[in-house]
Design an enzyme around this catalytic site. Structure first.
Site: not given
Lengths: 243, 243
Positions: B85, B152
Site C-alpha cells: 500500500k 483499514s
C-alpha cells in the site's frame, strides 16, 4: 491548484484589446493626422493582437512565478463551556471568508456529533484535542486557515497542537466561571452540579488557563462584536498580512 | 487564496509589450513604409502601454471569474500489512505532486507515530480510521487531493469514510495473505504468529475485503510500477479530468 479557463483568457484579451487599440489609433492619428489610416491600423491591430494576447495568457497561466498565496494560520479558541467561543469564532470565520480567504471552521460540538464515541475523561479529551490539532495543522500546511473552537482545557494538549502548527494563534475566551454558569445556555452546568454528567470542565474537571495566549478576551467586559474586532485586528496586524 | 505579486504583473507586462510593440511597429511600417515613423510610434506605444497593461493586470487579479480549481479526491489504499500500500501510494503521491496538484499524503504508520496511544482493538481501529477519514474529507473540501494508505480492515469504517468524502476512490491492494506473510518486511507476521502482538490483521483479527472498490490491484501479478500506472490511469480517466 487553480487554472484559468479559456473563457477567462478570451474575455481578458478583448478587455485589454479595447484599451490597447484605442491607444494605438490615437498615437497614429497624433503623428500622421490621418483619420482613415489611424482607424485602419487600429482595426488590423485589433484582430491580430487579440490572438497574440490570448496565446500570451495561456503560456503565462502555466508559469508559477510570482503567484503567491496568503499564508494561512490556525486560530484556536479555548475557554469554558458557555464562554462565547463558538459565537466569536463563527463571526471571525465569516469575516475571513468574506475576504476570499480559504478558511475552515472546526467546532467542538459539531465534531463530537460526528464522533459520538469520544469520551470526556482526561486521556480521551487530550487525544481528541491532539487529533483535531493534527487535522488543523494538515489544513494549514495546505494553505487553509483554520478557525477552531474547543474547550481544550489542558495546557499540555494545547502545547502539542501549537507544536504541530506553523502559525498558531491561541485565543483565550476568558469569561469567568461564575458568568458562564449564570448564562448556562445548554443547561450543562446545572446538570453537572446535580452530578448527572461528570468530567465537566470547571465543575469536576480542571480548566488550565493558557499561560501565554496570543490574545485574551474578557467577554464580561467586551461585547461579542468588540471581541470579534479584537481578533480580526490582531490577525490583520500580526498574521494575515499580505506582503 | 492565491494572489499575484506586483513583480509578476510587471514582468508579464514587459513580456507582452515586446510582442505587442513589434507587431504595431510592423503594421505602421507596412501601411506607411516610413521606418522612422514606425519606430517612433513603437517607442511611444511601448512606454505608454506598459503602464496600462500593468493596471489591467491588477484589476483582473481581483476578478474571480473564470478561475477554476482542479476538483480534488480522496484516494484510499486498503489492504493487509506488507501488501505494498504505502509504496504504491507514495509513487502515486509523487506523480500527482509533479503535476502541480495540491496533494497530501496520509500513512498509517506515520500517523500512529504522532498518536502512539492509538490501540488496535476493533473499536479503536474503527475510530482511528473514521477520524482519518474526517481529516481526509476536510482536506478534500478545501481543494486538496488526499492519498491515504491504511490497513483499514473493516468494511463499516471504510463505508463511513466514503460517506464523508466527495469523491472517494477505494484502491484494494489485494496481495494474498500468504504472500504478505512470506515477505514480512517488518517482521510483524512472525511476531503475531508467536503471540507477541495481538489484534494483528490476517492472523487474529479479520480483514474484510472491500465489496466494490474502485480498483483492485493484485500485486502478486503486477509490479509496483504497473500498479502505480493502473491507479494513475484510473484517476486520469475517471477522477482528475480537467474540463
Amino acid at each position: 491548484m487553480f487554472y484559468e479557463t479559456h473563457w477567462r483568457s478570451i474575455i481578458k484579451a478583448v478587455s485589454w484589446r479595447i484599451m490597447g487599440t484605442v491607444a494605438t489609433a490615437l498615437l497614429v492619428f497624433i503623428f500622421t493626422r490621418k483619420l482613415a489610416l489611424s482607424l485602419w491600423v487600429g482595426a488590423l491591430e485589433f484582430t491580430s493582437k487579440i490572438g497574440l494576447y490570448w496565446l500570451h495568457e495561456r503560456v503565462w497561466d502555466r508559469l508559477r512565478f510570482g503567484k503567491k498565496e496568503v499564508r494561512p494560520a490556525v486560530i484556536w479558541f479555548t475557554g469554558l463551556s458557555g464562554a462565547g467561543k463558538s459565537t466569536i469564532a463563527d463571526k471571525v470565520y465569516r469575516a475571513l471568508q468574506e475576504r476570499g480567504l480559504r478558511v475552515e471552521r472546526l467546532d467542538g460540538d459539531s465534531v463530537r456529533d460526528i464522533f459520538p464515541a469520544t469520551g470526556f475523561t482526561r486521556p480521551e479529551r487530550d487525544q481528541h484535542v491532539r487529533r483535531i490539532g493534527f487535522l488543523a495543522s494538515k489544513l494549514e500546511q495546505n494553505g487553509v486557515t483554520v478557525v477552531a473552537s474547543f474547550v481544550s482545557p489542558y495546557e499540555e494538549s494545547r502545547q502539542f497542537v501549537r507544536g504541530l502548527c506553523g502559525r498558531f494563534v491561541e485565543v483565550h475566551v476568558a469569561t469567568p466561571l461564575a458568568e458562564c454558569e449564570k448564562r448556562d445556555v445548554k443547561g450543562l452546568y446545572a446538570k453537572a452540579r446535580r452530578g448527572e454528567i461528570t468530567n465537566f470542565t470547571g465543575i469536576d474537571d480542571p480548566y488550565e488557563e493558557p499561560t501565554r495566549p496570543e490574545l485574551r478576551l474578557d467577554t464580561a467586559a467586551l461585547s461579542l462584536d468588540e471581541s470579534t474586532l479584537r481578533v480580526l485586528q490582531y490577525l490583520d496586524k500580526q498574521v494575515l498580512r499580505v506582503s
